[in-house]
Write an enzyme that holds these catalytic residues in place. Structure first.
Site, mmCIF file in Angstrom:
data_model
loop_
_atom_site.group_PDB
_atom_site.id
_atom_site.type_symbol
_atom_site.label_atom_id
_atom_site.label_comp_id
_atom_site.label_asym_id
_atom_site.label_seq_id
_atom_site.Cartn_x
_atom_site.Cartn_y
_atom_site.Cartn_z
ATOM 1 C CG HIS A 245 -1.875 1.216 1.122
ATOM 2 N ND1 HIS A 245 -2.986 1.228 0.308
ATOM 3 C CD2 HIS A 245 -1.817 2.441 1.710
ATOM 4 C CE1 HIS A 245 -3.577 2.409 0.399
ATOM 5 N NE2 HIS A 245 -2.890 3.161 1.249
ATOM 6 C CG ASP A 249 -0.436 5.645 -0.062
ATOM 7 O OD1 ASP A 249 -1.529 5.594 -0.655
ATOM 8 O OD2 ASP A 249 -0.324 5.525 1.170
ATOM 9 C CG HIS A 272 0.682 10.678 1.631
ATOM 10 N ND1 HIS A 272 0.471 9.983 0.453
ATOM 11 C CD2 HIS A 272 -0.159 10.133 2.543
ATOM 12 C CE1 HIS A 272 -0.456 9.060 0.655
ATOM 13 N NE2 HIS A 272 -0.845 9.132 1.918
#
Length: 319
Positions: A245, A249, A272
């Site tokens: 995951h 991202d 992020h």
């Protein structure tokens, strides 16, 4: 080596709508993917109740907050949050031009992965446009560091590659890595269904700050205080759904370059914010990349058939 994406830009054949819940707001939200013209890129439009519209191009210069998700815009009243799962799907499928109308303040979280967005786009399919796609080709290393975390872009002749490593102080996760060349097939099979995850111990803090109000076992992998997965169905990818995951991202965050990139992206204990800073570091160093396109019109282009073009004529990340 074939790039693996069409040499021409693409859009979708017809509109398609998908609805769900915002993971942070907990509110109902729907989005509609609409066909768009060549060189228009990915554009988000937030449709407000008073009839006004907030519009953002999906490019690095429009990225605001990156604390818990990736946000386009700099004001909560007009911004659009949690775009990374949608952007990852668009990037992996090679969808260059699309207008996304948003009824809400964020993307629907769906099941916490990119798979529902891929399914929606598959329903209508892609069409090739008459304009050649341009790529950002990495020509020298660019690296950033923050404490024990780091991220870097490296030249890579094999296409687009991701090497992502995470390291959590949690026995269930620990140190995991995913490495691979990114193609549509690889993304579908190895990354697209990996869900967002979180810890039960963080829930009350997030709720108190107005976040994760729509989080549930239907859209998140939840880790209990005794380091076990609460979800009855368990993990979708053996023990490493977590790093898959994080890679998903990263694909979505780097899609905000405004063009597909040819090179390798590596990160350790990223997220992020790290992805966004690394991308801005790359795009701010004009000697670190070149913009290329196929030398002749064709459906596919090999590495040796890509030629440099005048970058100032194609710099969507600066808009």
């Amino acid at each position: 080596m074939t790039i693996g994406m069409l040499g021409f830009q693409t859009t979708i054949s017809s509109p398609v709508t998908i609805s769900g819940t915002g993971v942070h707001s907990g509110a109902a939200v729907s989005i509609t993917f609409n066909p768009s013209e060549a060189d228009s890129g990915v554009v988000f439009q937030r449709l407000h109740d008073d009839g006004t519209v907030s519009e953002y191009r999906a490019v690095s210069s429009q990225v605001g907050n990156t604390d818990l998700c990736t946000v386009l815009g700099f004001s909560p009243a007009t911004s659009i949050a949690t775009v990374e799962h949608v952007m990852a799907a668009l990037y992996a499928l090679g969808l260059d031009n699309v207008l996304i109308e948003v009824h809400g303040a964020e993307m629907p979280i769906m099941d916490g992965s990119s798979a529902p967005f891929i399914d929606a786009i598959d329903q209508v399919g892609l069409v090739a446009l008459s304009v050649k796609r341009r790529y950002i080709r990495i020509v020298k290393p660019v690296r950033i560091e923050a404490g024990a975390s780091w991220a870097e872009f490296l030249p890579y002749d094999g296409g687009t590659r991701f090497e992502v490593e995470i390291d959590f102080d949690c026995p269930l996760i620990g140190r995991q890595s995913w490495k691979g060349d990114l193609t549509s097939t690889t993304f579908r099979n190895e990354l697209s269904r990996a869900r967002t995850f979180g810890f039960m111990r963080d829930v009350e803090r997030l709720w108190a700050s107005g976040h994760a109000l729509g989080s549930s076992l239907e859209n998140s992998v939840v880790i209990s205080d005794d380091n076990t997965v609460i979800n009855v169905e368990g993990l979708r990818y053996a023990k490493d759904e977590f790093v898959r995951h994080k890679t998903l991202d990263a694909v979505g965050d780097l899609a905000l370059a405004g063009a597909q990139f040819i090179g390798c992206y590596r990160s350790y204990r990223g997220g992020h914010k790290m992805n966004a800073h690394a991308l801005k570091a790359l795009l701010s160093d004009r000697t670190a990349y070149e913009v290329v396109e196929a030398s002749a019109p064709r459906s596919r282009a090999g590495q040796r058939e890509l030629i440099a073009v005048n970058a100032p004529e194609f710099a969507p990340w600066s808009l």
